[in-house]
Design an enzyme around this catalytic site. Structure first.
Site, mmCIF file in Angstrom:
data_model
loop_
_atom_site.group_PDB
_atom_site.id
_atom_site.type_symbol
_atom_site.label_atom_id
_atom_site.label_comp_id
_atom_site.label_asym_id
_atom_site.label_seq_id
_atom_site.Cartn_x
_atom_site.Cartn_y
_atom_site.Cartn_z
ATOM 1 N N VAL A 3 20.204 50.581 66.756
ATOM 2 C CA VAL A 3 19.601 50.627 68.319
ATOM 3 C C VAL A 3 18.160 49.706 68.471
ATOM 4 O O VAL A 3 17.112 49.750 67.588
ATOM 5 C CB VAL A 3 19.012 52.114 68.502
ATOM 6 N N ARG A 50 4.339 52.341 63.170
ATOM 7 C CA ARG A 50 3.738 52.649 64.451
ATOM 8 C C ARG A 50 5.167 53.458 64.745
ATOM 9 O O ARG A 50 5.185 54.667 65.115
ATOM 10 C CB ARG A 50 3.615 51.938 66.061
ATOM 11 N N HIS A 92 5.859 42.426 73.996
ATOM 12 C CA HIS A 92 4.966 43.312 73.625
ATOM 13 C C HIS A 92 4.003 42.954 72.663
ATOM 14 O O HIS A 92 2.969 41.893 72.583
ATOM 15 C CB HIS A 92 5.825 43.413 72.552
ATOM 16 N N LYS A 145 3.816 43.031 66.156
ATOM 17 C CA LYS A 145 5.110 43.381 66.488
ATOM 18 C C LYS A 145 5.521 41.755 65.771
ATOM 19 O O LYS A 145 4.950 40.470 66.277
ATOM 20 C CB LYS A 145 5.830 42.971 67.631
#
Length: 254
Positions: free
Chosen positions: A102, A13, A132, A136
């Site tokens: 990040v 994704r 989520h 995930k």
């Protein structure tokens, strides 16, 4: 000069989103898209590497890139404080290289974590609920782990939070003494809520990601800073001028 980029995890994704952003930027060229079975050497066709794989594979990707003189942007979850400390030792062996990690590319998420870090000094009762999409693979999320670690650092003179009955599985996983509860649900993109309990009051700092469009600005900022990165930079906030001082390395005003 055109920046050439390789995306590892390009079939996922986030990989598809990152690839599309790179292709839409006239200053960048997407020269390699690696999947799970792709030879690692394919990433060497690029100036820099973006890793959006999974927690089990990510360290190997980052080490390979560094050993071959490539800077890396890590958008993969699972990079805890201990894992990052180990990475710093690796990067010291490659002083001309840099890694930007990040946990979340959303500006709203970065701001919510900053607000939670401020609030953490004023409350002893703190818990995190994060949700989520069902696909995930890791929990707690990298954003939740990062938020807990930053709140704990802000509270280091105050000690651990109050988390009664932490031995019970239903109380969540403790990270830096803060319980984190993870939901994995169909229909959800991403949500995090940090709840602070005080005498006669409750404070909630929540952020909802409604679509992957929320990540586009952060991805653009991070890739833009990648060529000149040195050492290990953790968090999108390090690349943004959140305080209005423009003192962050490569700071960009959102």
């Amino acid at each position: 000069m055109t920046l050439t980029v390789a995306v590892v995890g390009a079939n996922g994704r986030m990989g598809k989103l990152v690839s599309g952003i790179i292709e839409a930027n006239p200053a960048w060229e997407l020269v390699a898209q690696l999947g799970s079975s792709s030879p690692r050497e394919e990433m060497l066709a690029a100036d820099v590497v973006v890793d959006v794989t999974n927690p089990a594979v990510s360290p190997e990707i980052v080490t390979f890139a560094l050993e071959h003189g490539r800077n890396v942007l890590v958008g993969t979850s699972g990079w805890s404080a201990d894992r990052i400390d180990s990475l710093r030792a690796t990067v010291q062996q490659h002083p001309d290289s840099g890694v930007i990690i990040v946990p979340n590319f959303s500006l709203g998420s970065v701001l919510a974590t900053r607000l939670a870090t401020v609030a953490a000094r004023f409350f002893d009762s703190i818990e995190i609920i994060e949700a989520h999409h069902a696909a995930k693979v890791d929990s707690p999320s990298g954003t939740a782990v990062r938020t807990a670690e930053l709140m704990a650092k802000a509270r280091e003179d105050l000690g651990p939070v109050s988390a009664p009955h932490a031995d019970q599985l239903a109380r969540g996983q403790q990270v830096a003494s803060i319980p984190i509860h993870s939901l994995r649900l169909q229909g959800v993109v991403a949500r995090q809520e940090v709840i602070f309990g005080g005498t006669g009051e409750v404070l909630s700092v929540a952020h909802d990601t409604l679509s992957q469009d929320a990540y586009a600005h952060g991805i653009t900022v991070a890739i833009g800073a990648l060529r000149d990165a040195r050492g290990v930079t953790v968090g999108l906030e390090q690349l943004l001028d959140l305080d209005g001082t423009e003192q962050a390395a490569g700071a960009v005003t959102a």
